[in-house]
Scaffold this motif. Structure first.
Motif, short mmCIF file in Angstrom:
data_model
loop_
_atom_site.label_atom_id
_atom_site.label_comp_id
_atom_site.label_asym_id
_atom_site.label_seq_id
_atom_site.Cartn_x
_atom_site.Cartn_y
_atom_site.Cartn_z
N GLN A 1 0.83 -1.19 0.00
CA GLN A 1 0.00 0.00 0.00
C GLN A 1 0.87 1.25 0.00
N TYR A 2 0.48 2.24 -0.80
CA TYR A 2 1.25 3.48 -0.92
C TYR A 2 0.30 4.64 -1.14
N LEU A 3 0.75 5.84 -0.79
CA LEU A 3 0.00 7.04 -1.14
C LEU A 3 0.04 7.24 -2.65
N VAL A 4 1.22 7.02 -3.23
CA VAL A 4 1.39 7.11 -4.68
C VAL A 4 1.86 5.75 -5.18
N ASP A 5 1.12 5.18 -6.10
CA ASP A 5 1.47 3.87 -6.64
C ASP A 5 2.82 3.94 -7.33
N PRO A 6 3.80 3.15 -6.89
CA PRO A 6 5.14 3.24 -7.48
C PRO A 6 5.20 2.75 -8.93
N ASN A 7 4.18 2.05 -9.39
CA ASN A 7 4.20 1.51 -10.75
C ASN A 7 3.76 2.52 -11.79
N ASP A 8 2.81 3.39 -11.43
CA ASP A 8 2.32 4.34 -12.43
C ASP A 8 2.20 5.77 -11.90
N ASN A 9 2.76 6.03 -10.71
CA ASN A 9 2.73 7.36 -10.10
C ASN A 9 1.30 7.88 -9.90
N ARG A 10 0.37 6.96 -9.76
CA ARG A 10 -1.02 7.34 -9.53
C ARG A 10 -1.28 7.49 -8.03
#
Length: 242
Positions: free
Chosen positions: A212-221
């Motif tokens: 889980q992330y604030l900003v998805d590391p795969n697509d910067n979403r």
């Protein structure tokens, strides 16, 4: 029939109160029974069935599963592994809240908001023994709430402590692999006490789980609602022999 008449009476009282603006707080206090008001050992037949509605089998504080025609059908629900009791999900009757919303009265909506505690939507369930006696209850914040609301759900822990166990000793657990603070705050607290066969458990969580992330590391979403923030309380008497 008595249950229907009671609901109609409450509807009439609220409609009259909304029309006159008088006696609102008194009616709210008179009519609203909460889960913690039910004494342990109460037979299911003595529950306020006009206020506790739509029973179903519970799922350890999760959404309802098998729908029940009545609370007396509690034995259709499997024994809860954590307590050895039948968990029966229900919701508080929200007819008064519905009428207040129809009248667009923000004051009345807040006063009669049914399935909310401390600003958080909640899931409520009773824990019932094989003899049909209420021997406990469980309250969990609803994980389906909007992220802007749910992010503060962990704060219910202080309300739970004040309600059922002031001064309860709690343990702050360390992060497991991959768990990270949310907005520089990590909460992973567990509390439990046992006295006279009664168990009180309270938990609070606030962190990012693995992946889980604030900003998805795969697509910067920027992600939506991808975090853990929760609180729960369980109060119950252990079945004989447990």
């Amino acid at each position: 029939m008595a249950e229907i008449l009671n609901r109609r009476r409450r509807t009439f009282l609220l409609a009259a109160a909304l029309a006159t603006g008088l006696g609102l707080g008194a009616h709210a206090q008179e009519l609203a029974t909460k889960i913690w008001d039910v004494k342990l050992g109460t037979p299911v037949a003595e529950l306020p069935l006009d206020q506790f509605v739509d029973p179903a089998c519970g799922t350890n504080g999760g959404p309802p599963s098998r729908v029940l025609a009545r609370f007396a059908d509690f034995a259709l629900c499997p024994l809860d592994k954590a307590t050895g009791l039948h968990e029966v999900w229900f919701r508080y009757d929200d007819e008064m809240e519905y009428i207040a919303r129809a009248r667009r009265s923000e004051i009345m909506i807040r006063l009669y908001q049914a399935n909310v505690l401390g600003g958080q939507p909640i899931i409520t369930s009773l824990l019932i023994d094989d003899a049909g006696l209420v021997e406990g209850y469980r309250i969990v914040n609803d994980p389906r709430a909007a992220g802007s609301t749910r992010i503060e759900a962990y704060g219910l822990v202080e309300l739970f402590k004040g309600m059922v166990a002031p001064g309860l000793d709690c343990t702050d657990l360390p992060p497991a692999a991959g768990e990270r603070p949310l907005d520089d705050l990590f909460v992973k607290q567990s509390c439990e006490t046992r006295a006279g066969g009664q168990v009180t458990r309270i938990e609070a969580r606030r962190y990012y789980k693995p992946g889980q992330y604030l900003v998805d590391p795969n697509d910067n979403r920027i992600t939506e609602n991808e975090f853990e923030s929760s609180a729960r309380v369980e109060v119950f008497r252990l079945p004989a022999g447990k």
